[in-house]
Design a protein around this motif. Structure first.
Motif, PDB file in Angstrom:
ATOM      1  N   ASP A  57       0.810  -1.126  -0.120  1.00 51.01           N
ATOM      2  CA  ASP A  57       0.236  -0.422  -0.239  1.00 51.01           C
ATOM      3  C   ASP A  57       0.873   1.050   0.036  1.00 51.01           C
ATOM      4  N   SER A  61       1.624   4.116  -2.942  1.00 52.10           N
ATOM      5  CA  SER A  61       1.358   5.392  -3.230  1.00 52.10           C
ATOM      6  C   SER A  61       1.617   6.021  -3.936  1.00 52.10           C
ATOM      7  N   TYR A 113      -6.946  15.206  -4.300  1.00 49.71           N
ATOM      8  CA  TYR A 113      -6.730  13.259  -4.120  1.00 49.71           C
ATOM      9  C   TYR A 113      -5.291  13.596  -3.431  1.00 49.71           C
ATOM     10  N   PHE A 114      -4.019  13.570  -3.917  1.00 47.60           N
ATOM     11  CA  PHE A 114      -2.724  13.611  -3.771  1.00 47.60           C
ATOM     12  C   PHE A 114      -2.156  14.392  -3.250  1.00 47.60           C
ATOM     13  N   GLN A 118      -4.297  11.761   0.059  1.00 48.38           N
ATOM     14  CA  GLN A 118      -3.067  10.800   0.286  1.00 48.38           C
ATOM     15  C   GLN A 118      -2.318  11.603   1.394  1.00 48.38           C
ATOM     16  N   ASP A 499      -9.476   3.516   4.157  1.00 49.25           N
ATOM     17  CA  ASP A 499     -10.101   4.112   3.478  1.00 49.25           C
ATOM     18  C   ASP A 499     -10.399   2.305   2.239  1.00 49.25           C
TER      19      ASP A 499
END
Length: 608
Positions: A57, A61, A113-114, A118, A499
């Motif tokens: 995970d 990212s 989002y980034f 994140q 998430d």
């Protein structure tokens, strides 16, 4: 006559237009599935070639291609939304378009989002690993009186697994929450708002985006399972509270009230240790050292042993390609005792990272993870929008672990040299009951809190009071002390894989896993008590599993689960209760003789 011809022409025109729309939609759906496959292959290749020391995970990212792939997935979602579902005649195409509308997921938020999501997800994960908690009494209880700051995982968790000091446990419970209160609240609420915003953009219900299926129906099924479980839970709760009261006195534990959370966690973490609340009834010394069962195996041999369980059910052995390119070996130059096996599901590719450390627990984790590997293989022929499979791979893994950890299996595979005595069987079963029955209401509460936040039933200003109200109502647990309404007292496990709705997955996999297990035991004609059944080697079970796995999410949830449970009425705790019936019988007699209160009075703790 002319009018009739005109009507026929118009009718043919409408039919042709409808057929064209269907054909256009079907073409788009097929092309989108192909695009999915290509994205997954790119992600898979980059993930496997990345740094060996991080879990999958974390690697995901950091992938170079994520932003580009995110833009493609958002494009698919937006294109799917341009089709008018009312004009689509094919049920299969309509379902596919509905699935593809949410393909963009949180990526639809674009750069936010980034730059935000994140970062907030990463920050929530590090709440448990940042070394920022001062040790109790300045480190007086630490080896060599070390006063270095501690992280919750693994430092404080190890203390909770061994400490008998109620004040020390209370200190760490409060210190970790107080230290992280602000950042937990900010980061967590950003995640909630992100899902709400993404759902609005995608024009899908927020709960569908979060849970990936009809959350209202699933929540109702979870409530049904909770109702069935409640009498057994209250019996076990009464016993635990009685034993804690004996140990710590009425100043710490109210004999009729909820159990303080720091001591409840101690019971969960220490169930398998010597000196637990079971020690006076079923001493830990009666049980074998389970790690000795696997001491002759290497880490890779344990992975192979878990694979052999599935091949005994009729699944094909994993390919040489899998062992070479999808099985990631541990870094032997820097072995990590706290390593956790990691799996990354990119159906049709699934990547498994195993640990160098050899332990019985690791062996069971590999048995569980292999369910995801084989599930991915069985559904790989489907269009990609049916890959989600309702997370049923976790329930399958739970059922396999129940079988693989049974004394019957351990002796049958010659891992255990001796048959367990009746007393040892009961000791094992009681410890499993504590771990399972006491945890399920926690998973439910965490799911309910998230559900209520997403639909704005509660907000961040009132969520802590709501949380403790649910904890008292469903689990008979209270805070160790008065708490602030503005605090956020969720445990660190609440944030793990948040998430991926991990707490909901745990609830469903625990309950449904026992349902699968009982059905598999019936199909394999196992004799003896349910808690010592082993369906290893049953081709009938394997065929049923393949039938379910191959459907992915192409059929409704109940229909898919019906391949295993033909009389399926949804989630039910009855199989789990049958498994632990010997423990429940013992608890009933104990509580009657001790005149224990079943249930609990209202907490005296205040949330202000």
């Amino acid at each position: 006559m002319g009018l009739l011809i005109l009507v026929l022409i118009v009718g043919i025109g409408y039919a042709t237009a409808a057929a064209n729309i269907d054909l256009e939609a079907k073409t788009f759906v097929n092309q989108s599935s192909d695009r999915y496959y290509r994205f997954y292959n790119e992600i898979a290749a980059e993930t496997y070639s990345a740094n060996n020391e991080e879990d999958f995970d974390a690697l995901f990212s950091k992938l170079n291609n994520v932003k580009r792939i995110a833009e493609e997935l958002v494009s698919i979602s937006r294109q799917a939304a341009t089709f008018d579902l009312d004009k689509i005649r094919s049920p299969q195409t309509k379902v596919a378009l509905q699935e593809l509308r949410s393909a963009g997921d949180l990526f639809v938020l674009g750069d936010d989002y980034f730059s935000s999501v994140q970062m907030n997800l990463a920050a929530l994960q590090t709440l448990s690993t940042d070394k920022d908690i001062e040790p109790y009494l300045g480190g007086a209880n630490m080896p060599n009186e070390d006063d270095s700051p501690l992280a919750y995982f693994p430092d404080i968790q190890k203390i909770v697994q061994s400490s008998r000091d109620a004040d020390e446990l209370k200190y760490y419970w409060e210190a970790w929450r107080d230290k992280n209160q602000l950042w937990a609240s900010v980061n967590f609420y950003t995640i909630v708002q992100s899902y709400q915003r993404a759902a609005q953009i995608l024009e899908v219900p927020v709960h569908k985006l979060w849970y990936r299926y009809d959350s209202q129906e699933m929540l109702q099924q979870m409530e049904q399972a909770m109702t069935e479980l409640r009498p057994a839970y209250q019996q076990l709760h009464a016993f635990v509270r009685q034993e804690l009261h004996k140990k710590y006195g009425s100043d710490v534990v109210n004999l009729n009230g909820p159990i303080p959370d720091h001591l409840f966690q101690q019971v969960l973490e220490q169930a398998w240790a010597s000196g637990s609340i079971l020690e006076n009834y079923y001493p830990r010394a009666q049980l074998p050292e389970f790690d000795e069962f696997v001491s002759h195996l290497t880490a890779k041999a344990m992975v192979n042993e878990s694979e052999s369980f599935y091949t005994s059910l009729g699944f094909e052995p994993l390919s040489a390609e899998f062992h070479k390119n999808q099985l990631k070996e541990p870094n032997q130059d820097s072995p990590n005792d706290d390593c956790r096996p990691s799996i990354f599901d990119l159906t049709p590719h699934v990547y498994l990272m195993y640990c160098e450390k050899v332990s019985f627990r690791k062996l069971m984790q590999y048995h569980s993870h292999m369910a995801r590997v084989y599930y991915a293989q069985q559904k790989s022929h489907l269009p990609s929008y049916y890959f989600k499979a309702y997370n049923l791979e976790f329930a399958v893994g739970e059922a396999v672990v129940l079988s693989a950890s049974s004394p019957a299996h351990l002796t049958g595979r010659r891992l255990a040299k001796e048959v367990l005595s009746e007393t040892a069987l009961m000791s094992r079963l009681f410890r499993m009951a504590i771990h399972t029955i006491l945890s399920i209401p926690l998973y439910y509460v965490h799911t309910k809190v998230m559900h209520d936040l997403l639909n704005d039933t509660v907000d961040m200003d009132t969520v802590n009071k709501h949380y403790w109200r649910l904890m008292e109502q469903h689990a008979g647990i209270e805070a160790p002390s008065d708490r602030s309404e503005g605090a956020i007292d969720f445990p660190y496990k609440f944030y793990v894989n948040i998430d991926q709705s991990f707490q909901t997955q745990k609830f469903i996999s625990e309950v449904l896993g026992y349902q699968f297990y009982r059905e598999f035991c019936k199909k394999s004609f196992s004799s003896g008590p349910l808690h010592n059944c082993d369906f290893f080697g049953s081709l009938v079970v394997g065929n049923d599993l393949k039938s379910m796995m191959s459907l992915g999410s192409s059929k409704p949830w109940k229909q898919v689960v019906g391949k295993i449970l033909p009389n399926n009425t949804g989630l039910s705790s009855l199989a789990l209760l049958e498994y632990y019936q010997p423990v429940l019988d013992w608890l009933g007699k104990y509580n009657k003789n001790a005149n224990s209160k079943i249930g609990w009075t209202a907490s005296k703790r205040k949330i202000v």
